[in-house]
Design an enzyme around this catalytic site. Structure first.
Site, short mmCIF file in Angstrom:
data_model
loop_
_atom_site.label_atom_id
_atom_site.label_comp_id
_atom_site.label_asym_id
_atom_site.label_seq_id
_atom_site.Cartn_x
_atom_site.Cartn_y
_atom_site.Cartn_z
N ARG A 15 40.82 49.00 30.89
CA ARG A 15 39.62 49.69 30.41
C ARG A 15 39.83 51.20 30.49
O ARG A 15 40.74 51.69 31.15
CB ARG A 15 38.40 49.30 31.26
CG ARG A 15 37.93 47.88 31.02
CD ARG A 15 36.85 47.47 32.00
NE ARG A 15 37.36 47.35 33.36
CZ ARG A 15 36.63 47.05 34.43
NH1 ARG A 15 35.34 46.83 34.28
NH2 ARG A 15 37.18 46.95 35.62
N LYS A 75 38.14 52.51 37.70
CA LYS A 75 38.41 52.02 39.07
C LYS A 75 38.54 53.19 40.04
O LYS A 75 38.73 54.34 39.65
CB LYS A 75 39.70 51.18 39.09
CG LYS A 75 39.64 49.94 38.22
CD LYS A 75 38.46 49.05 38.50
CE LYS A 75 38.60 48.30 39.82
NZ LYS A 75 37.47 47.33 40.00
N TYR A 94 33.61 53.39 39.56
CA TYR A 94 33.43 52.35 40.58
C TYR A 94 34.22 52.77 41.80
O TYR A 94 35.41 53.12 41.70
CB TYR A 94 33.99 51.00 40.08
CG TYR A 94 33.15 50.30 39.05
CD1 TYR A 94 31.84 49.92 39.33
CD2 TYR A 94 33.66 49.99 37.80
CE1 TYR A 94 31.06 49.26 38.38
CE2 TYR A 94 32.89 49.33 36.84
CZ TYR A 94 31.59 48.97 37.14
OH TYR A 94 30.83 48.33 36.20
N HIS A 96 33.45 51.16 45.37
CA HIS A 96 33.49 50.05 46.34
C HIS A 96 34.02 50.52 47.69
O HIS A 96 34.95 49.94 48.26
CB HIS A 96 34.36 48.89 45.80
CG HIS A 96 33.79 48.26 44.58
ND1 HIS A 96 32.65 47.47 44.61
CD2 HIS A 96 34.15 48.33 43.28
CE1 HIS A 96 32.35 47.07 43.38
NE2 HIS A 96 33.24 47.58 42.55
N GLU A 118 28.60 51.34 41.21
CA GLU A 118 27.99 50.10 41.71
C GLU A 118 26.77 50.31 42.58
O GLU A 118 26.07 49.36 42.90
CB GLU A 118 29.03 49.24 42.46
CG GLU A 118 29.48 49.78 43.81
CD GLU A 118 30.59 50.83 43.72
OE1 GLU A 118 30.95 51.23 42.59
OE2 GLU A 118 31.09 51.24 44.78
N SER A 220 17.68 25.54 44.97
CA SER A 220 18.92 25.49 45.75
C SER A 220 18.68 24.95 47.16
O SER A 220 18.01 25.60 47.97
CB SER A 220 19.51 26.91 45.82
OG SER A 220 20.67 26.90 46.61
N VAL A 239 26.36 33.19 42.50
CA VAL A 239 25.31 33.68 43.42
C VAL A 239 25.65 35.09 43.88
O VAL A 239 26.80 35.52 43.87
CB VAL A 239 25.16 32.79 44.68
CG1 VAL A 239 24.78 31.38 44.31
CG2 VAL A 239 26.39 32.84 45.54
N ALA A 268 31.76 34.53 41.69
CA ALA A 268 31.38 35.30 42.88
C ALA A 268 32.56 35.57 43.81
O ALA A 268 32.37 36.08 44.93
CB ALA A 268 30.26 34.58 43.63
N ASP A 270 34.57 37.86 43.88
CA ASP A 270 34.71 39.27 44.29
C ASP A 270 33.87 39.57 45.54
O ASP A 270 34.07 40.59 46.19
CB ASP A 270 34.35 40.22 43.14
CG ASP A 270 32.93 40.06 42.64
OD1 ASP A 270 32.32 39.00 42.90
OD2 ASP A 270 32.42 40.99 42.00
N1 LIG Z 1 34.69 37.84 38.98
C1 LIG Z 1 34.25 38.83 38.23
O1 LIG Z 1 34.98 39.38 37.40
C2 LIG Z 1 32.83 39.27 38.34
C3 LIG Z 1 32.26 40.10 37.36
C4 LIG Z 1 30.91 40.43 37.48
C5 LIG Z 1 30.16 39.96 38.57
N2 LIG Z 1 30.77 39.19 39.51
C6 LIG Z 1 30.04 38.61 40.66
O2 LIG Z 1 29.21 37.54 40.24
C7 LIG Z 1 28.20 37.34 41.22
C8 LIG Z 1 26.84 37.24 40.55
O3 LIG Z 1 26.49 38.51 39.97
P1 LIG Z 1 25.11 38.72 39.20
O4 LIG Z 1 25.19 40.06 38.56
O5 LIG Z 1 24.79 37.55 38.36
O6 LIG Z 1 24.07 38.78 40.41
P2 LIG Z 1 22.50 38.64 40.31
O7 LIG Z 1 21.94 39.34 41.49
O8 LIG Z 1 22.00 39.01 38.95
O9 LIG Z 1 22.23 37.06 40.47
C9 LIG Z 1 22.51 36.36 41.64
C10 LIG Z 1 21.61 35.13 41.69
O10 LIG Z 1 22.00 34.36 42.83
C11 LIG Z 1 20.82 33.77 43.34
N3 LIG Z 1 21.03 33.26 44.69
C12 LIG Z 1 21.09 33.96 45.85
N4 LIG Z 1 21.26 33.11 46.89
C13 LIG Z 1 21.32 31.85 46.36
C14 LIG Z 1 21.47 30.55 46.91
N5 LIG Z 1 21.60 30.37 48.24
N6 LIG Z 1 21.49 29.50 46.07
C15 LIG Z 1 21.36 29.68 44.73
N7 LIG Z 1 21.21 30.87 44.16
C16 LIG Z 1 21.18 31.94 44.96
C17 LIG Z 1 19.80 34.89 43.24
O11 LIG Z 1 18.47 34.39 43.35
C18 LIG Z 1 20.12 35.47 41.87
O12 LIG Z 1 19.34 34.88 40.84
C19 LIG Z 1 28.33 38.55 42.17
O13 LIG Z 1 29.09 38.17 43.30
C20 LIG Z 1 29.10 39.55 41.37
O14 LIG Z 1 29.78 40.49 42.18
C21 LIG Z 1 32.08 38.85 39.41
#
Ligand SMILES: NC(=O)c1ccc[n+]([C@@H]2O[C@H](COP(=O)([O-])OP(=O)(O)OC[C@H]3O[C@@H](n4cnc5c(N)ncnc54)[C@H](O)[C@@H]3O)[C@@H](O)[C@H]2O)c1
Length: 370
Positions: A15, A75, A94, A96, A118, A220, A239, A268, A270
């Site tokens: 990027r 980054k 970003y 972190h 972030e 959940s 989550v 999740a 990360d």
């Molecule tokens: N791997 C990647 O490239 C990448 C990219 C973007 C985001 N992410 C990660 O993805 C994850 C989700 O991000 P997001 O933006 O959707 O977050 P978000 O805050 O929009 O959504 C998270 C959801 O999880 C729910 N939640 C919390 N605890 C819970 C439980 N015990 N059971 C069920 N649901 C529960 C919350 O109510 C919420 O609706 C984060 O960890 C984020 O860092 C990873």
């Protein structure tokens, strides 16, 4: 303001922080943009496009850093870039920091104004500079799952959407936030049977209203998750508990009840992942198998589609960059509380509590320093 855009040097990072269109806007507003040669190449933007938009293309990274008043990146700076950090430089990227003590100490010691994408936070608690990457990762998670469900990729050999007369695949999405919602949109669009599990009943209510069709929802609990995972062809881990490690909601025992060739995409990862068997992988070797279940756990999924991700990121970051450039740092943060929340280091202090806590370092509220 003079704005510098260096080429990203992190492994597999394609990027770039500003598109040619963004450069055009900044230049129109009276700013000067210095871009390192080749910075946009990974996202498909040629140097000539930046030059046409009004940027000065510079061969040497050191010169971009030295001349810029604000450096815009994607980054965090890597150790070979620490030499460029200097007092008063605005670094907008970003960061972190809570996961990087050395960089935190460098930014503090060198008195850099560090603004972390972030932690820019709107009054409703949402994180506008993270959202577009979650949208990308959510949408990608389903096309990834569909790919690994194919037999030759280790999967069950099942078409995500089925065909008339043959049932579609069962997709279980744990977490119905930005990632989960975008995953559901794509999975429903492909004709899969989709179940979203979230802890927030209001969120499920909202999703039911906006995503009709095949969508099912479930609150959940460990029991509900165990039952859903056992039946799933695909599990998407989505989550987030803000500022914390992801809760391990899918246990090893639950994974062992899944059908061979089913697929887990733990987005999740990360934040540590919400599946006990998760460990981070990379784009060059994205999957591993546990108990016959294919695991895909890449922490930077948006990196696979840098052109879309660069546009998405730049759409979100550019408005704040324009404010910083036009108003100057002090006025910009005084007039925009969301942007002020992004400031992690200033005048040799940590100005974001969670970062100071992470390393037992001193925290100073930004208001005391301005
Ligand atoms: N791997 C990647 O490239 C990448 C990219 C973007 C985001 N992410 C990660 O993805 C994850 C989700 O991000 P997001 O933006 O959707 O977050 P978000 O805050 O929009 O959504 C998270 C959801 O999880 C729910 N939640 C919390 N605890 C819970 C439980 N015990 N059971 C069920 N649901 C529960 C919350 O109510 C919420 O609706 C984060 O960890 C984020 O860092 C990873």
């Amino acid at each position: 303001m003079i704005i510098g855009v260096p080429k990203e040097i992190k492994d597999n990072e394609y990027r770039v922080s500003v598109t040619p269109g963004g450069v055009h806007q900044l230049v129109e507003e009276g700013h000067q943009v210095l871009i390192e040669r080749g910075a946009g190449g990974g996202s498909g933007f040629a140097d000539s496009e930046y030059a046409e938009a009004g940027a000065e293309v510079i061969a040497d990274a050191a010169e971009v850093w030295r001349r810029a008043e604000m450096v815009m990146k994607v980054k965090e700076p890597l150790p070979q870039e620490y030499q460029y950090l200097r007092e008063g430089l605005i670094l907008y990227t970003y960061l972190h920091l809570a996961a990087d003590e050395e960089l935190t100490r460098q930014l503090v010691a060198r008195k850099v104004t560090g603004i972390a994408y972030e932690t820019v936070e709107l009054p409703d608690g949402s994180l506008p500079l993270l959202t577009p990457m979650s949208e990308v990762a959510g949408k990608m998670s389903i096309q990834i799952a569909a790919h690994y469900l194919e037999k030759m990729n280790g999967g069950r050999g099942k078409l995500l959407g089925g065909i008339p007369g043959v049932l579609p695949s069962d997709v279980v999405i744990i977490g119905g936030g930005t990632v989960g919602t975008n995953a559901a949109i794509v999975a429903l669009g492909m004709g899969a049977s989709v179940l979203i599990i979230d802890i927030n009943a209001d969120r499920l209510r909202y999703l039911t209203e906006v995503l009709h069709g095949n969508l099912k929802t479930l609150i959940s609990t460990p029991h509900n998750i165990a039952e859903a995972v056992r039946r799933a062809d695909v599990v998407i881990g989505a989550v987030l508990v803000k500022g914390a490690k992801a809760p391990r909601l899918v246990t090893r025992a639950m994974v062992s009840t899944m059908k061979p060739g089913s697929v887990i995409v733990d987005v999740a990862v990360d934040q540590g992942g919400c599946v006990e068997t998760t460990r981070p992988t990379s784009h060059s070797k994205p999957t591993f198998v546990v108990d016959g279940v294919v695991h895909y756990c890449v922490p930077n999924i948006p990196g696979a589609v840098p052109r879309t991700s660069t546009y998405g990121l730049s759409n979100a970051t550019l408005p704040y960059a324009r404010k910083l450039a036009s108003k100057g740092f002090l006025r910009a943060i005084q007039e925009d509380r969301a942007l002020a929340k992004g400031v992690n280091t200033y005048k040799g202090y940590i100005t974001y509590p969670a970062v100071a806590e992470a390393f037992g370092m001193e925290y100073r509220p930004l208001e005391e320093l301005i």
